[in-house]
Design an enzyme around this catalytic site. Structure first.
Site, PDB file in Angstrom:
ATOM      1  N   ASN A  48      88.498  35.733  49.351  1.00 37.52           N
ATOM      2  CA  ASN A  48      89.392  35.243  50.404  1.00 37.52           C
ATOM      3  C   ASN A  48      90.868  35.418  50.036  1.00 37.52           C
ATOM      4  O   ASN A  48      91.734  34.827  50.662  1.00 37.52           O
ATOM      5  CB  ASN A  48      89.107  33.768  50.681  1.00 37.52           C
ATOM      6  CG  ASN A  48      87.694  33.547  51.172  1.00 37.52           C
ATOM      7  OD1 ASN A  48      87.173  34.342  51.954  1.00 37.52           O
ATOM      8  ND2 ASN A  48      87.061  32.486  50.708  1.00 37.52           N
ATOM      9  N   HIS A 134      83.557  24.014  59.431  1.00 38.71           N
ATOM     10  CA  HIS A 134      83.247  24.049  57.998  1.00 38.71           C
ATOM     11  C   HIS A 134      82.618  22.731  57.533  1.00 38.71           C
ATOM     12  O   HIS A 134      82.945  21.658  58.036  1.00 38.71           O
ATOM     13  CB  HIS A 134      84.554  24.290  57.245  1.00 38.71           C
ATOM     14  CG  HIS A 134      84.401  24.617  55.797  1.00 38.71           C
ATOM     15  ND1 HIS A 134      84.411  23.662  54.816  1.00 38.71           N
ATOM     16  CD2 HIS A 134      84.254  25.802  55.173  1.00 38.71           C
ATOM     17  CE1 HIS A 134      84.280  24.244  53.634  1.00 38.71           C
ATOM     18  NE2 HIS A 134      84.180  25.554  53.825  1.00 38.71           N
ATOM     19  N   GLU A 178      88.844  25.004  63.884  1.00 34.74           N
ATOM     20  CA  GLU A 178      89.439  25.918  62.906  1.00 34.74           C
ATOM     21  C   GLU A 178      90.246  26.984  63.635  1.00 34.74           C
ATOM     22  O   GLU A 178      89.841  27.430  64.699  1.00 34.74           O
ATOM     23  CB  GLU A 178      88.327  26.599  62.077  1.00 34.74           C
ATOM     24  CG  GLU A 178      87.527  25.591  61.278  1.00 34.74           C
ATOM     25  CD  GLU A 178      86.441  26.208  60.405  1.00 34.74           C
ATOM     26  OE1 GLU A 178      86.493  27.418  60.130  1.00 34.74           O
ATOM     27  OE2 GLU A 178      85.539  25.458  60.009  1.00 34.74           O
ATOM     28  N   SER A 182      85.333  30.491  59.584  1.00 36.86           N
ATOM     29  CA  SER A 182      85.216  31.100  58.265  1.00 36.86           C
ATOM     30  C   SER A 182      84.090  32.119  58.149  1.00 36.86           C
ATOM     31  O   SER A 182      84.175  33.035  57.349  1.00 36.86           O
ATOM     32  CB  SER A 182      85.046  30.012  57.210  1.00 36.86           C
ATOM     33  OG  SER A 182      83.930  29.200  57.500  1.00 36.86           O
ATOM     34  N   ASP A 207      91.998  23.329  61.185  1.00 35.29           N
ATOM     35  CA  ASP A 207      91.800  23.813  59.816  1.00 35.29           C
ATOM     36  C   ASP A 207      92.243  25.280  59.800  1.00 35.29           C
ATOM     37  O   ASP A 207      91.646  26.136  60.445  1.00 35.29           O
ATOM     38  CB  ASP A 207      90.317  23.669  59.447  1.00 35.29           C
ATOM     39  CG  ASP A 207      90.025  24.085  58.008  1.00 35.29           C
ATOM     40  OD1 ASP A 207      90.718  24.978  57.490  1.00 35.29           O
ATOM     41  OD2 ASP A 207      89.071  23.536  57.411  1.00 35.29           O
ATOM     42  N   HIS A 210      91.741  29.996  56.899  1.00 35.68           N
ATOM     43  CA  HIS A 210      91.690  31.465  56.920  1.00 35.68           C
ATOM     44  C   HIS A 210      92.803  32.074  57.760  1.00 35.68           C
ATOM     45  O   HIS A 210      92.770  33.264  58.066  1.00 35.68           O
ATOM     46  CB  HIS A 210      90.325  31.932  57.428  1.00 35.68           C
ATOM     47  CG  HIS A 210      89.212  31.468  56.560  1.00 35.68           C
ATOM     48  ND1 HIS A 210      88.825  32.147  55.424  1.00 35.68           N
ATOM     49  CD2 HIS A 210      88.440  30.351  56.616  1.00 35.68           C
ATOM     50  CE1 HIS A 210      87.841  31.476  54.842  1.00 35.68           C
ATOM     51  NE2 HIS A 210      87.597  30.382  55.539  1.00 35.68           N
ATOM     52  N   LYS A 230      93.278  30.616  49.443  1.00 35.28           N
ATOM     53  CA  LYS A 230      92.810  31.851  50.073  1.00 35.28           C
ATOM     54  C   LYS A 230      93.966  32.851  50.120  1.00 35.28           C
ATOM     55  O   LYS A 230      94.331  33.378  49.077  1.00 35.28           O
ATOM     56  CB  LYS A 230      92.152  31.520  51.403  1.00 35.28           C
ATOM     57  CG  LYS A 230      90.804  30.845  51.104  1.00 35.28           C
ATOM     58  CD  LYS A 230      90.096  30.207  52.241  1.00 35.28           C
ATOM     59  CE  LYS A 230      88.787  29.599  51.694  1.00 35.28           C
ATOM     60  NZ  LYS A 230      88.269  28.525  52.516  1.00 35.28           N
TER      61      LYS A 230
END
Ligand SMILES: *Cc1c(COP(=O)(O)O)cnc(C)c1O
Length: 379
Positions: A48, A134, A178, A182, A207, A210, A230
């Protein structure tokens, strides 16, 4: 203890039978998205480290300098003596980056989520979770003691229905989603979601694990959390929020209060990473462009992020495909249930600024050769 070992062995045998047993594989990482496993060099599409910053000499130098000057560990919770001055510098940078009043740095992204949610929601409240959120958001929600309901992944009409039916029964509502999912790489409809939340006086936590550094948000939520581990290439978690909310979290998020502060070297490396993200927009745009190069070559839906899911379905076949790619010099780890829903085992391809165009083209050629039937199925 005989019964304890028997318990473990029985559980493990069950996992093994379902091709769901996991094992650690020692993997050394080097510059240029290279890793070493079992003495072999591979190009990793499973890290990541989207900007290649974990191996960047500027982060390494910043970390080394902090390590030499301040030592290896923080020695206490931030509320005792672990609040190293570098942390306030990092928090100021994070808050500015996210256009928020304040930021709070946690030990990790996981610790951030299991601390934030219970500090904001309790038994009389409702937490609404995207169904693909997640594991650590689900853990935080459960830990809060609030009523937890899941809405269909990215489905704003389902979310609206739940809010219509439930809002009046609860004092407060917190929505968790998110920015970039992910395991699927798709993005939440954040503008629509924030408008819906406002309509029902619900709070939103996005979140951004990423997203930061590689995806430009359409809108910021009042609560934005993420990880330094990440794209930022270091370690640690954070949340950005208003000043009073940040202050409340410093007081009441248990994973903040009762856990040791980050090592100074990690903090210094994260500060350096944020400087690089601000100074090098070309680097930040590169992984998404490479991910789109890959989805074009494979005739998959256009990448929305640096993550491209290559859905295989069967867990055993996903493992076999991953092994085939490994013999050809690529590390593309298979992701199986329960990390992803049953029947959707996949290769999760993560593209980094450290990859070359040739790396991406070589991977797409290998996938076309190894799994032509799966590509025909793609739209
Ligand atoms: C990785 C991840 C986390 C956890 O962050 P860590 O700093 O690795 O603990 C949280 N949320 C999402 C969506 C993630 O992918």
């Amino acid at each position: 203890m005989k019964s304890l070992d028997a318990f473990a062995e029985e559980k493990l045998a069950k996992l093994e039978a379902q091709s769901l047993k996991r094992a650690l594989r020692p993997t050394a990482r080097y510059a240029g998205a290279h890793v070493e496993r079992d003495g072999r060099r591979l190009i990793s599409f499973s890290c990541n480290d989207y900007l290649g910053l974990a191996q960047d000499e500027r982060l390494i130098a910043a970390g080394q300098a902090a390590l030499a000057r301040y030592g290896a560990g923080a020695a206490a919770s931030r509320l005792v003596t672990g609040d190293h001055p570098l942390l306030s510098e990092l928090e100021a940078k994070l808050a500015a980056f996210k256009k928020a009043e304040a930021a709070v740095v946690f030990g990790s992204g996981y610790l951030a989520n299991v601390g934030i949610v219970p500090a904001l929601a309790e038994a009389s409240d409702l937490v609404l979770l995207d169904s693909l959120c997640h594991s650590c958001m689900a853990a935080g929600a459960r830990l809060s003691g609030a009523r937890v309901l899941r809405f269909k992944h990215n489905d704003m009409s389902d979310l609206r229905h739940i809010l219509e039916a439930q809002r009046s029964r609860f004092r407060r509502v917190l929505i968790l989603t998110e920015r970039v999912f992910s395991m699927d790489g798709d993005r939440a409809p954040e503008v629509e979601l924030l408008a819906l939340a406002a309509l029902f006086d619900a709070w939103t936590l996005i979140d951004d694990a990423h997203g930061i550094g590689v995806i430009t948000p359409e809108a910021y939520a009042p609560l934005e959390m993420g990880t330094l581990s990440k794209a930022l290439g270091s370690y640690g978690g954070y949340v950005c929020a208003s000043a009073p909310v940040a202050d409340l979290l410093r007081n009441q998020a248990r994973s903040f209060v009762y856990s040791t502060g980050l090592p100074p070297a990690s903090v210094a490396a994260a500060i350096e990473a944020l400087k690089i993200v601000e100074a090098e927009p070309e680097r930040c745009a590169r992984p998404l462009a490479l991910a789109r190069r890959l989805t074009r070559a494979l005739n998959l839906p256009e990448a929305q992020s640096t993550i491209v899911p290559f859905i295989v379905g069967d867990a055993a076949r996903a493992l076999a495909l991953s092994q085939t790619l490994e013999t050809q010099g690529f590390l593309v780890v298979a992701i199986r249930p329960p990390t992803v829903p049953d029947g959707t085992a996949r290769l999760r391809i993560a593209v980094s600024a450290a990859h070359s165009e040739a790396d991406v083209d070589a991977l797409s050629a290998a996938l076309k050769e190894a799994a032509p039937d799966l590509l025909e199925r793609a739209p």
